[in-house]
Write an enzyme that holds these catalytic residues in place. Structure first.
Site, PDB file in Angstrom:
ATOM      1  N   PRO A  12      41.370 -20.742  37.595  1.00 56.94           N
ATOM      2  CA  PRO A  12      42.633 -21.473  37.713  1.00 56.94           C
ATOM      3  C   PRO A  12      43.570 -21.300  36.528  1.00 56.94           C
ATOM      4  O   PRO A  12      43.131 -21.233  35.377  1.00 56.94           O
ATOM      5  CB  PRO A  12      42.187 -22.939  37.826  1.00 56.94           C
ATOM      6  CG  PRO A  12      40.799 -22.966  37.273  1.00 56.94           C
ATOM      7  CD  PRO A  12      40.205 -21.643  37.588  1.00 56.94           C
ATOM      8  N   ASN A  13      44.838 -21.243  36.876  1.00 60.53           N
ATOM      9  CA  ASN A  13      45.966 -21.178  35.929  1.00 60.53           C
ATOM     10  C   ASN A  13      46.152 -19.806  35.282  1.00 60.53           C
ATOM     11  O   ASN A  13      47.134 -19.586  34.588  1.00 60.53           O
ATOM     12  CB  ASN A  13      45.850 -22.271  34.838  1.00 60.53           C
ATOM     13  CG  ASN A  13      45.796 -23.660  35.457  1.00 60.53           C
ATOM     14  OD1 ASN A  13      46.681 -24.008  36.234  1.00 60.53           O
ATOM     15  ND2 ASN A  13      44.767 -24.423  35.166  1.00 60.53           N
ATOM     16  N   ARG A  20      52.288 -19.178  30.288  1.00 61.24           N
ATOM     17  CA  ARG A  20      51.475 -20.351  29.990  1.00 61.24           C
ATOM     18  C   ARG A  20      51.016 -20.308  28.527  1.00 61.24           C
ATOM     19  O   ARG A  20      50.312 -19.374  28.135  1.00 61.24           O
ATOM     20  CB  ARG A  20      50.254 -20.281  30.905  1.00 61.24           C
ATOM     21  CG  ARG A  20      49.190 -21.260  30.592  1.00 61.24           C
ATOM     22  CD  ARG A  20      47.895 -20.880  31.299  1.00 61.24           C
ATOM     23  NE  ARG A  20      46.923 -21.917  31.080  1.00 61.24           N
ATOM     24  CZ  ARG A  20      45.627 -21.733  31.183  1.00 61.24           C
ATOM     25  NH1 ARG A  20      45.132 -20.558  31.513  1.00 61.24           N
ATOM     26  NH2 ARG A  20      44.802 -22.721  30.964  1.00 61.24           N
ATOM     27  N   TYR A  25      47.509 -17.755  24.753  1.00 62.00           N
ATOM     28  CA  TYR A  25      47.035 -16.730  25.692  1.00 62.00           C
ATOM     29  C   TYR A  25      47.803 -15.405  25.614  1.00 62.00           C
ATOM     30  O   TYR A  25      47.432 -14.448  26.295  1.00 62.00           O
ATOM     31  CB  TYR A  25      47.086 -17.282  27.122  1.00 62.00           C
ATOM     32  CG  TYR A  25      46.181 -18.477  27.317  1.00 62.00           C
ATOM     33  CD1 TYR A  25      44.800 -18.332  27.230  1.00 62.00           C
ATOM     34  CD2 TYR A  25      46.696 -19.745  27.555  1.00 62.00           C
ATOM     35  CE1 TYR A  25      43.961 -19.419  27.387  1.00 62.00           C
ATOM     36  CE2 TYR A  25      45.867 -20.846  27.719  1.00 62.00           C
ATOM     37  CZ  TYR A  25      44.500 -20.678  27.628  1.00 62.00           C
ATOM     38  OH  TYR A  25      43.659 -21.753  27.783  1.00 62.00           O
ATOM     39  N   ASN A  76      36.427 -14.551  34.263  1.00 60.07           N
ATOM     40  CA  ASN A  76      37.025 -15.555  33.389  1.00 60.07           C
ATOM     41  C   ASN A  76      37.161 -16.809  34.258  1.00 60.07           C
ATOM     42  O   ASN A  76      38.121 -16.926  35.037  1.00 60.07           O
ATOM     43  CB  ASN A  76      38.392 -15.112  32.862  1.00 60.07           C
ATOM     44  CG  ASN A  76      38.975 -16.152  31.912  1.00 60.07           C
ATOM     45  OD1 ASN A  76      38.498 -17.283  31.835  1.00 60.07           O
ATOM     46  ND2 ASN A  76      40.012 -15.762  31.184  1.00 60.07           N
ATOM     47  N   ALA A  79      39.162 -23.002  33.317  1.00 56.92           N
ATOM     48  CA  ALA A  79      38.691 -24.377  33.086  1.00 56.92           C
ATOM     49  C   ALA A  79      37.376 -24.683  33.816  1.00 56.92           C
ATOM     50  O   ALA A  79      36.605 -25.541  33.363  1.00 56.92           O
ATOM     51  CB  ALA A  79      39.770 -25.366  33.511  1.00 56.92           C
ATOM     52  N   GLU A 100      31.004 -12.817  31.036  1.00 54.62           N
ATOM     53  CA  GLU A 100      31.988 -13.906  30.953  1.00 54.62           C
ATOM     54  C   GLU A 100      33.048 -13.537  29.909  1.00 54.62           C
ATOM     55  O   GLU A 100      32.704 -13.077  28.820  1.00 54.62           O
ATOM     56  CB  GLU A 100      31.241 -15.184  30.535  1.00 54.62           C
ATOM     57  CG  GLU A 100      32.109 -16.405  30.360  1.00 54.62           C
ATOM     58  CD  GLU A 100      31.282 -17.612  29.856  1.00 54.62           C
ATOM     59  OE1 GLU A 100      30.030 -17.498  29.742  1.00 54.62           O
ATOM     60  OE2 GLU A 100      31.892 -18.646  29.559  1.00 54.62           O
ATOM     61  N   HIS A 102      36.658 -14.884  27.885  1.00 54.70           N
ATOM     62  CA  HIS A 102      37.710 -15.863  27.584  1.00 54.70           C
ATOM     63  C   HIS A 102      38.723 -15.215  26.658  1.00 54.70           C
ATOM     64  O   HIS A 102      38.333 -14.615  25.639  1.00 54.70           O
ATOM     65  CB  HIS A 102      37.131 -17.127  26.933  1.00 54.70           C
ATOM     66  CG  HIS A 102      36.198 -17.832  27.854  1.00 54.70           C
ATOM     67  ND1 HIS A 102      36.664 -18.541  28.939  1.00 54.70           N
ATOM     68  CD2 HIS A 102      34.855 -17.871  27.902  1.00 54.70           C
ATOM     69  CE1 HIS A 102      35.617 -19.009  29.606  1.00 54.70           C
ATOM     70  NE2 HIS A 102      34.513 -18.607  29.007  1.00 54.70           N
ATOM     71  N   ARG A 109      38.881 -24.354  19.619  1.00 54.99           N
ATOM     72  CA  ARG A 109      39.757 -25.275  20.347  1.00 54.99           C
ATOM     73  C   ARG A 109      39.047 -26.618  20.585  1.00 54.99           C
ATOM     74  O   ARG A 109      38.080 -26.934  19.916  1.00 54.99           O
ATOM     75  CB  ARG A 109      40.211 -24.593  21.645  1.00 54.99           C
ATOM     76  CG  ARG A 109      40.985 -23.287  21.369  1.00 54.99           C
ATOM     77  CD  ARG A 109      41.448 -22.618  22.634  1.00 54.99           C
ATOM     78  NE  ARG A 109      42.389 -23.445  23.356  1.00 54.99           N
ATOM     79  CZ  ARG A 109      42.760 -23.224  24.620  1.00 54.99           C
ATOM     80  NH1 ARG A 109      42.266 -22.183  25.288  1.00 54.99           N
ATOM     81  NH2 ARG A 109      43.619 -24.022  25.216  1.00 54.99           N
TER      82      ARG A 109
HETATM   83  C1  DQA Z   1      40.179 -19.625  29.058  1.00 52.18           C
HETATM   84  C2  DQA Z   1      39.728 -20.801  28.179  1.00 52.18           C
HETATM   85  C3  DQA Z   1      39.530 -22.056  29.006  1.00 52.18           C
HETATM   86  O1  DQA Z   1      39.102 -23.135  28.172  1.00 52.18           O
HETATM   87  C4  DQA Z   1      40.826 -22.462  29.676  1.00 52.18           C
HETATM   88  O2  DQA Z   1      40.629 -23.575  30.512  1.00 52.18           O
HETATM   89  C5  DQA Z   1      41.476 -21.334  30.414  1.00 52.18           C
HETATM   90  C6  DQA Z   1      41.419 -19.985  29.861  1.00 52.18           C
HETATM   91  C7  DQA Z   1      40.507 -18.371  28.219  1.00 52.18           C
HETATM   92  O3  DQA Z   1      40.610 -17.310  28.826  1.00 52.18           O
HETATM   93  O4  DQA Z   1      40.699 -18.468  27.011  1.00 52.18           O
HETATM   94  O5  DQA Z   1      42.136 -21.551  31.428  1.00 52.18           O
HETATM   95  O6  DQA Z   1      39.131 -19.287  29.950  1.00 52.18           O
END
Ligand code: DQA
Length: 152
Positions: A12-13, A20, A25, A76, A79, A100, A102, A109
């Site tokens: 998500p997002n 964003r 990011y 990825n 959240a 995985e 990120h 964070r």
């Molecule tokens: C994320 C880190 C997560 O904590 C966050 O909710 C994201 C992006 C990252 O790519 O740094 O949406 O996965």
């Protein structure tokens, strides 16, 4: 032999990448990330299926489908990394290597980002390398799949 297939799954997002929180990011969009992944995959002789969804059930359904269609998963989970037992269960049900990714360094964070339900299921975790983390993940996945093909 045809190229190995890898699912590159985004949670998500991540569709909002580029606009964003760019200080966290970066400025690249998800389309830029996909392009980078496609270039890396071509170089590494992998086929990729690049997807994003904001919906937990959609990510889980795609993971179920991937049980018979791909050799590895780069994810990825965004959240859902920190919240979703259901997503972790779907990954655990797949007997394929998982990496995985990120983009940000989640350990620098908020405390709620420090725990991942996915990491214990992953062969590798790439954190804080920006969007380059996806390319690094594909590179590592190519090595893992080559090693697996040799022992089979
Ligand atoms: C994320 C880190 C997560 O904590 C966050 O909710 C994201 C992006 C990252 O790519 O740094 O949406 O996965």
């Amino acid at each position: 032999m045809s190229n190995a297939s890898v699912l590159v799954l985004n949670g998500p997002n991540l569709n909002l990448l580029g606009t964003r929180e760019p200080t966290i990011y970066g400025a690249e969009t998800l389309a830029d990330v996909e392009r980078r992944c496609r270039d890396a995959a071509a170089r590494l002789e992998l086929q990729i299926d690049f997807r994003q969804s904001n919906a937990e059930h959609q990510l889980i359904d795609w993971l179920h489908e991937s049980r018979t269609t791909v050799q590895g998963i780069v994810i990825n989970p965004a959240a859902y990394t920190h919240t979703s037992v259901a997503l972790a269960d779907a990954l655990a049900a797949i007997d394929k290597p998982v990496i995985e990714v990120h983009i940000s360094n989640v350990h620098r964070r908020e405390a709620f980002r420090h725990h991942s339900y996915v990491s214990a299921l992953a062969e590798a975790v790439i954190i804080g390398c920006g969007t380059q983390g996806y390319e690094l993940a594909l590179e590592r996945m190519a090595t893992i799949l080559k090693q697996k093909a040799k022992v089979q």
